[in-house]
Design an enzyme around this catalytic site. Structure first.
Site, mmCIF file in Angstrom:
data_model
loop_
_atom_site.group_PDB
_atom_site.id
_atom_site.type_symbol
_atom_site.label_atom_id
_atom_site.label_comp_id
_atom_site.label_asym_id
_atom_site.label_seq_id
_atom_site.Cartn_x
_atom_site.Cartn_y
_atom_site.Cartn_z
ATOM 1 N N GLU A 102 3.991 3.381 6.014
ATOM 2 C CA GLU A 102 3.864 3.806 4.615
ATOM 3 C C GLU A 102 3.311 5.223 4.474
ATOM 4 O O GLU A 102 3.615 5.930 3.513
ATOM 5 C CB GLU A 102 2.962 2.836 3.842
ATOM 6 C CG GLU A 102 3.561 1.462 3.570
ATOM 7 C CD GLU A 102 4.489 1.444 2.352
ATOM 8 O OE1 GLU A 102 4.947 2.516 1.923
ATOM 9 O OE2 GLU A 102 4.771 0.334 1.857
ATOM 10 N N LYS A 119 -5.269 5.987 2.436
ATOM 11 C CA LYS A 119 -5.879 5.956 3.783
ATOM 12 C C LYS A 119 -4.807 6.041 4.865
ATOM 13 O O LYS A 119 -5.098 6.445 5.999
ATOM 14 C CB LYS A 119 -6.785 4.741 3.953
ATOM 15 C CG LYS A 119 -6.133 3.372 3.767
ATOM 16 C CD LYS A 119 -5.441 2.816 4.978
ATOM 17 C CE LYS A 119 -4.669 1.562 4.637
ATOM 18 N NZ LYS A 119 -3.787 1.082 5.693
ATOM 19 N N ALA A 151 -2.351 -7.656 10.034
ATOM 20 C CA ALA A 151 -1.677 -8.953 10.100
ATOM 21 C C ALA A 151 -1.891 -9.624 11.454
ATOM 22 O O ALA A 151 -2.104 -10.841 11.540
ATOM 23 C CB ALA A 151 -0.183 -8.744 9.846
ATOM 24 N N LYS A 190 0.838 -1.203 0.000
ATOM 25 C CA LYS A 190 0.000 0.000 0.000
ATOM 26 C C LYS A 190 0.869 1.248 0.000
ATOM 27 O O LYS A 190 1.311 1.702 1.063
ATOM 28 C CB LYS A 190 -0.934 -0.021 1.221
ATOM 29 C CG LYS A 190 -1.988 -1.142 1.137
ATOM 30 C CD LYS A 190 -2.798 -1.281 2.398
ATOM 31 C CE LYS A 190 -3.851 -2.379 2.253
ATOM 32 N NZ LYS A 190 -4.503 -2.696 3.536
ATOM 33 N N THR A 230 -7.679 1.334 9.874
ATOM 34 C CA THR A 230 -6.352 1.932 10.090
ATOM 35 C C THR A 230 -6.428 3.157 11.006
ATOM 36 O O THR A 230 -5.475 3.438 11.732
ATOM 37 C CB THR A 230 -5.683 2.277 8.743
ATOM 38 O OG1 THR A 230 -5.979 1.255 7.810
ATOM 39 C CG2 THR A 230 -4.183 2.381 8.872
ATOM 40 N N ARG A 249 0.326 0.660 12.265
ATOM 41 C CA ARG A 249 1.623 1.305 12.351
ATOM 42 C C ARG A 249 1.491 2.805 12.075
ATOM 43 O O ARG A 249 2.152 3.636 12.700
ATOM 44 C CB ARG A 249 2.603 0.680 11.334
ATOM 45 C CG ARG A 249 3.139 -0.667 11.744
ATOM 46 C CD ARG A 249 3.139 -1.668 10.607
ATOM 47 N NE ARG A 249 1.818 -2.283 10.524
ATOM 48 C CZ ARG A 249 1.508 -3.450 11.102
ATOM 49 N NH1 ARG A 249 2.429 -4.139 11.692
ATOM 50 N NH2 ARG A 249 0.270 -3.926 11.051
ATOM 51 N N ASN A 250 0.588 3.144 11.157
ATOM 52 C CA ASN A 250 0.400 4.561 10.826
ATOM 53 C C ASN A 250 -0.262 5.310 11.981
ATOM 54 O O ASN A 250 0.161 6.396 12.348
ATOM 55 C CB ASN A 250 -0.416 4.678 9.533
ATOM 56 C CG ASN A 250 0.403 4.254 8.333
ATOM 57 O OD1 ASN A 250 1.287 4.973 7.893
ATOM 58 N ND2 ASN A 250 0.150 3.056 7.829
ATOM 59 N N ASP A 271 -10.922 0.049 4.904
ATOM 60 C CA ASP A 271 -9.527 0.132 5.357
ATOM 61 C C ASP A 271 -9.263 1.433 6.116
ATOM 62 O O ASP A 271 -8.443 1.489 7.039
ATOM 63 C CB ASP A 271 -8.591 0.021 4.149
ATOM 64 C CG ASP A 271 -7.274 -0.652 4.515
ATOM 65 O OD1 ASP A 271 -7.072 -0.949 5.710
ATOM 66 O OD2 ASP A 271 -6.448 -0.867 3.608
ATOM 67 N N GLY A 295 -7.677 -3.836 1.383
ATOM 68 C CA GLY A 295 -8.790 -3.971 2.327
ATOM 69 C C GLY A 295 -8.343 -3.990 3.778
ATOM 70 O O GLY A 295 -7.159 -4.035 4.088
HETATM 71 N N1 LIG Z 1 1.133 -5.131 8.395
HETATM 72 C C1 LIG Z 1 -0.113 -5.190 7.965
HETATM 73 O O1 LIG Z 1 -1.018 -5.547 8.718
HETATM 74 C C2 LIG Z 1 -0.422 -4.837 6.555
HETATM 75 C C3 LIG Z 1 0.534 -4.278 5.726
HETATM 76 N N2 LIG Z 1 0.216 -3.979 4.424
HETATM 77 C C4 LIG Z 1 1.224 -3.451 3.521
HETATM 78 O O2 LIG Z 1 2.197 -4.443 3.262
HETATM 79 C C5 LIG Z 1 3.457 -3.821 2.949
HETATM 80 C C6 LIG Z 1 4.524 -4.443 3.834
HETATM 81 O O3 LIG Z 1 4.226 -4.032 5.152
HETATM 82 P P1 LIG Z 1 4.561 -4.856 6.469
HETATM 83 O O4 LIG Z 1 4.668 -6.297 6.212
HETATM 84 O O5 LIG Z 1 3.599 -4.360 7.490
HETATM 85 O O6 LIG Z 1 5.984 -4.256 6.805
HETATM 86 P P2 LIG Z 1 6.958 -4.623 7.994
HETATM 87 O O7 LIG Z 1 7.572 -3.370 8.482
HETATM 88 O O8 LIG Z 1 6.289 -5.527 8.970
HETATM 89 O O9 LIG Z 1 8.078 -5.474 7.250
HETATM 90 C C7 LIG Z 1 8.776 -4.981 6.166
HETATM 91 C C8 LIG Z 1 9.552 -6.122 5.545
HETATM 92 O O10 LIG Z 1 10.169 -5.653 4.357
HETATM 93 C C9 LIG Z 1 11.567 -5.933 4.429
HETATM 94 N N3 LIG Z 1 12.283 -4.871 3.730
HETATM 95 C C10 LIG Z 1 12.482 -3.611 4.136
HETATM 96 N N4 LIG Z 1 13.200 -2.949 3.210
HETATM 97 C C11 LIG Z 1 13.449 -3.827 2.215
HETATM 98 C C12 LIG Z 1 14.165 -3.765 0.998
HETATM 99 N N5 LIG Z 1 14.745 -2.641 0.610
HETATM 100 N N6 LIG Z 1 14.199 -4.866 0.225
HETATM 101 C C13 LIG Z 1 13.599 -5.999 0.618
HETATM 102 N N7 LIG Z 1 12.903 -6.131 1.757
HETATM 103 C C14 LIG Z 1 12.842 -5.053 2.545
HETATM 104 C C15 LIG Z 1 11.904 -5.988 5.905
HETATM 105 O O11 LIG Z 1 13.057 -6.753 6.098
HETATM 106 C C16 LIG Z 1 10.649 -6.676 6.430
HETATM 107 O O12 LIG Z 1 10.742 -8.062 6.260
HETATM 108 C C17 LIG Z 1 3.254 -2.325 3.183
HETATM 109 O O13 LIG Z 1 3.028 -1.692 1.958
HETATM 110 C C18 LIG Z 1 1.999 -2.255 4.053
HETATM 111 O O14 LIG Z 1 1.272 -1.064 3.873
HETATM 112 C C19 LIG Z 1 -1.022 -4.214 3.914
HETATM 113 C C20 LIG Z 1 -2.000 -4.758 4.698
HETATM 114 C C21 LIG Z 1 -1.780 -5.111 6.075
HETATM 115 O O1 LIG Z 2 -3.197 -1.567 5.738
HETATM 116 C C1 LIG Z 2 -3.273 -1.988 6.861
HETATM 117 C C2 LIG Z 2 -4.491 -2.612 7.403
HETATM 118 O O2 LIG Z 2 -5.438 -2.853 6.416
HETATM 119 C C3 LIG Z 2 -2.091 -1.857 7.756
HETATM 120 O O3 LIG Z 2 -2.000 -0.563 8.185
HETATM 121 P P1 LIG Z 2 -0.715 -0.105 9.030
HETATM 122 O O4 LIG Z 2 0.447 -0.193 8.070
HETATM 123 O O5 LIG Z 2 -1.017 1.269 9.485
HETATM 124 O O6 LIG Z 2 -0.571 -1.081 10.158
#
Ligand SMILES: NC(=O)C1=CN([C@@H]2O[C@H](COP(=O)(O)OP(=O)(O)OC[C@H]3O[C@@H](n4cnc5c(N)ncnc54)[C@H](O)[C@@H]3O)[C@@H](O)[C@H]2O)C=CC1
Ligand SMILES: O=C(CO)COP(=O)(O)O
Length: 345
Positions: free
Chosen positions: A283, A193, A142, A107, A250, A257-258, A246, A138
């Site tokens: 993000e 968002k 996690a 996102k 959020t 996190r945001n 979403d 959506g």
């Molecule tokens: N955490 C959640 O509940 C949700 C997250 N998202 C989206 O998913 C995406 C990932 O977020 P999260 O898993 O929460 O992040 P996170 O902060 O939990 O983890 C980030 C991951 O990316 C890796 N990383 C960081 N920089 C990197 C690079 N340059 N190259 C390769 N890997 C790298 C880190 O080592 C780590 O494994 C974001 O765009 C977030 O908005 C979407 C829905 C839910």
């Molecule tokens: O996109 C998300 C939930 O749907 C995760 O949001 P955060 O990155 O703010 O935790």
């Protein structure tokens, strides 16, 4: 039917999605950047840094070898932060099977180019693959997904078959997957968002109440829809799971996190300190930068984004930002409606 699926990115979201896929009986490979984390996933079946309470399926195999992870795999799901998307796609592109189903769950926008994630992916991946791309968006933290708490998401694609395949792959009794044809809208709503969630956290950090939160959500939705529609999203997508769904989760969840980063800013922390304390991707910070530039380019009014930009990047005090928002000139609520009731293109 059991499928081979590779999840690229082992932060909280990639790990949670790998869990859903393993629960659905698929053979999951998880590409992990950090060798220590790969060892931890393979030996202890945990990811203590990003999802501390989760016990992962023993069938999930983690690897740091991107070639082995994606070579000839039928399905690859990308869950990396937006700033890493282009580099990761460049690395894995040569090894992708020509019929692979590619799904991304990121996102954000690319800051330098102001492009959506699918636009970035399309520039790096052969067209026969990127043309069938699907996006997963959506309301889905996690932390709740790995606890198997009821969650609804949306997969959007311009390719009907990809959308349906992604839905079949991910759907289960706790994880309900809807489909939508508006890939652009799902991506833009999911990214924008996060700006409003930073604002909602800030509002809570400043000690404001539910009225302020409701105002931020509603007026936030108005401005992110305005930009989204200008960039090609369908208006209705903003009232769906990727939009208001979403936005609600959020802006109101302590898992966000945001929201948490915004809360710290509202309490007076400096941005760098708040991000360091989070230790996970926020993000909304980069997205505020991107949306501010997009709003200027597209001549779209985004007062909340503009004030947050000032707070994040220009040293504006949060309280001053609130005064500016509350002191704006008088306006008509439905500013994006044309006099005939149609929505401004
Ligand atoms: N955490 C959640 O509940 C949700 C997250 N998202 C989206 O998913 C995406 C990932 O977020 P999260 O898993 O929460 O992040 P996170 O902060 O939990 O983890 C980030 C991951 O990316 C890796 N990383 C960081 N920089 C990197 C690079 N340059 N190259 C390769 N890997 C790298 C880190 O080592 C780590 O494994 C974001 O765009 C977030 O908005 C979407 C829905 C839910
Ligand atoms: O996109 C998300 C939930 O749907 C995760 O949001 P955060 O990155 O703010 O935790």
């Amino acid at each position: 039917m059991r499928k081979e699926v590779t999840v690229v990115g082992a932060g909280s979201w990639g790990t949670a999605l790998a869990s859903v896929l393993a629960e659905n009986g698929h053979q999951v490979t998880l590409w992990v950047r950090d060798p220590k984390l790969a060892d931890e996933v393979n030996s202890k079946h945990t990811n203590a840094k990003y999802l501390p309470e989760a016990k992962l399926a023993e069938s999930i195999v983690a690897t740091t070898d991107i070639q082995a992870a994606v070579s000839d795999k039928p399905i690859v799901l990308l869950a990396v932060p937006s700033h890493a998307m282009r580099q990761i796609c460049r690395q894995l592109a040569p090894f992708l099977h020509k019929d692979v189903l590619l799904i991304h769950a990121t996102k954000g926008f690319e800051l330098e180019s102001l492009k959506r994630m699918s636009e970035v992916i399309m520039e790096e991946i052969p067209p026969e693959i990127s043309g069938k791309l699907a996006v997963l968006s959506g309301p889905s933290h996690a932390e709740e997904v790995v606890r198997r708490q009821p969650t609804t998401v949306v997969v959007a694609s311009e390719a009907e078959e990809s959308m349906l395949r992604a839905q079949d792959l991910l759907m289960n009794a706790n994880f309900r997957v809807y489909t939508n044809h508006d890939l652009i809208g799902a991506e833009i709503a999911g990214a924008l968002k996060n700006i409003i969630a930073l604002g909602a956290g800030m509002s809570d950090g400043l000690g404001f109440g539910d009225n302020a939160k409701a105002a931020l959500l509603t007026r936030g939705l108005a401005e992110i829809s305005r930009l989204g529609i200008k960039l090609g999203a369908l208006p209705l997508t903003f009232s769906g799971l990727a939009g208001v769904g979403d936005l609600i989760v959020t802006c109101t969840s302590r898992h966000s996190r945001n929201w948490r980063a915004g809360f710290m800013l509202g309490q007076g922390k400096k941005l760098d300190d708040a991000l360091e304390q989070m230790g996970m991707v926020v993000e909304g910070v980069r997205t505020t930068h991107a949306a501010h530039a997009l709003a200027q380019r597209e001549q779209v009014e985004m007062p909340i984004t503009s004030v947050l930009y000032g707070i994040l990047f220009e040293g504006k005090e949060p309280r001053q930002g609130v005064e500016e928002l509350m002191g704006r000139g008088k306006t008509f609520e439905m500013g994006y409606l044309n006099p005939d009731g149609s929505i401004e293109a």
